[in-house]
Design a protein around this motif. Structure first.
Motif, PDB file in Angstrom:
ATOM      1  N   SER A  87       0.838  -1.197   0.000  1.00 54.10           N
ATOM      2  CA  SER A  87       0.000   0.000   0.000  1.00 54.10           C
ATOM      3  C   SER A  87       0.873   1.247   0.000  1.00 54.10           C
ATOM      4  N   PRO A  88       0.381   2.347  -0.580  1.00 54.76           N
ATOM      5  CA  PRO A  88       1.176   3.581  -0.601  1.00 54.76           C
ATOM      6  C   PRO A  88       1.288   4.252   0.758  1.00 54.76           C
ATOM      7  N   GLY A  89       0.367   3.919   1.669  1.00 56.91           N
ATOM      8  CA  GLY A  89       0.389   4.489   3.007  1.00 56.91           C
ATOM      9  C   GLY A  89      -0.024   3.433   4.019  1.00 56.91           C
ATOM     10  N   PHE A  90      -0.051   3.833   5.293  1.00 59.73           N
ATOM     11  CA  PHE A  90      -0.436   2.896   6.348  1.00 59.73           C
ATOM     12  C   PHE A  90      -1.926   3.017   6.632  1.00 59.73           C
ATOM     13  N   ASP A  91      -2.638   1.890   6.481  1.00 58.43           N
ATOM     14  CA  ASP A  91      -4.065   1.820   6.777  1.00 58.43           C
ATOM     15  C   ASP A  91      -4.269   0.600   7.669  1.00 58.43           C
ATOM     16  N   ARG A  92      -4.659   0.806   8.914  1.00 54.00           N
ATOM     17  CA  ARG A  92      -4.757  -0.296   9.869  1.00 54.00           C
ATOM     18  C   ARG A  92      -5.745  -1.365   9.403  1.00 54.00           C
ATOM     19  N   GLU A  93      -6.848  -0.954   8.781  1.00 55.40           N
ATOM     20  CA  GLU A  93      -7.821  -1.941   8.314  1.00 55.40           C
ATOM     21  C   GLU A  93      -7.210  -2.846   7.248  1.00 55.40           C
ATOM     22  N   ILE A  94      -6.460  -2.231   6.318  1.00 53.82           N
ATOM     23  CA  ILE A  94      -5.814  -3.017   5.269  1.00 53.82           C
ATOM     24  C   ILE A  94      -4.798  -3.978   5.880  1.00 53.82           C
ATOM     25  N   VAL A  95      -4.003  -3.489   6.822  1.00 46.35           N
ATOM     26  CA  VAL A  95      -2.993  -4.336   7.470  1.00 46.35           C
ATOM     27  C   VAL A  95      -3.665  -5.503   8.196  1.00 46.35           C
ATOM     28  N   ASP A  96      -4.726  -5.232   8.940  1.00 47.45           N
ATOM     29  CA  ASP A  96      -5.401  -6.283   9.695  1.00 47.45           C
ATOM     30  C   ASP A  96      -6.037  -7.319   8.769  1.00 47.45           C
ATOM     31  N   LEU A  97      -6.662  -6.853   7.692  1.00 46.18           N
ATOM     32  CA  LEU A  97      -7.281  -7.774   6.741  1.00 46.18           C
ATOM     33  C   LEU A  97      -6.227  -8.632   6.045  1.00 46.18           C
TER      34      LEU A  97
END
Length: 208
Positions: A87-97
């Motif tokens: 991902s281009p940035g940090f997104d907690r939802e994306i990381v958790d999924l």
């Protein structure tokens, strides 16, 4: 265990923008013939998911999805056989999924604050993006000094010339770039050049 999953150990991660999924398998074979055994297929074109599916079927090749900014893109990548997410940035939802799906995760960061947030989320390697606009290796070294144990994968403006310099630093486990397989090379079916440049790149970093 590294948050990178199956991406760990790959020192060059091609950033692929592909318009025709029918070219994906040949692209993967050309990269592999040049010694590069992974690629990040970006969700910048409608062909991304089908391209991931085709490349995932090439024996010994690791393929992931890049430019992932929404959960639905992550799910499409997972269903297509991607083994890691960038991902281009940090997104907690994306990381958790990503973790729930058993996939490797390489979220992007640009600041020390974002790096700390990523570390708190269990991430041990981040994408440093856009590297060329943020000061390149000098900034990575400044961030790595207090953030012991965090790896940085520079992406954005990385070239064949500076990739070995980046990789000579202990804080840089891999580099990310498109110089070996540009969008125009892929569109024109110039797989011979892709193989040649990949070979040259692997040889160059092998001397580091």
């Amino acid at each position: 265990m590294s948050s990178l999953g199956s991406l760990a150990g790959h020192r060059i991660v091609p950033v692929i923008v592909i318009d025709d999924a029918a070219q994906a398998a040949d692209l993967a074979r050309a990269l592999a013939a040049g010694g590069i055994l992974c690629a990040e297929v970006t969700f910048r074109t409608p062909a991304a998911a089908d391209a991931i599916r085709a490349m995932a079927e090439v024996a010994g090749f690791t393929v992931g999805a890049g430019s992932v900014v929404r959960p639905d893109q992550l799910e499409a990548a997972h269903d297509a056989g991607a083994s890691f997410i960038v991902s281009p940035g940090f997104d907690r939802e994306i990381v958790d999924l990503t973790r729930e799906r058993g996939m490797g995760s390489l979220p992007g960061i640009a600041t020390a604050t974002e790096a700390l947030v990523a570390m708190r989320a269990g991430i041990d390697t981040v994408k440093f993006f856009p590297a060329d606009k943020l000061g390149g290796l000098g900034t990575i070294r400044a961030l790595a000094a207090p953030l012991q144990g965090l790896g940085f994968v520079p992406s954005g403006g990385v070239t064949a010339l500076d990739a070995p310099t980046y990789l000579a630093d202990a804080a840089v486990p891999a580099v990310s770039g498109s110089w070996m397989a540009t969008r125009s090379m892929i569109a024109s079916g110039d797989f011979a050049t892709i193989e040649r440049v990949s070979t040259e790149s692997v040889q160059a970093i092998g001397r580091v």
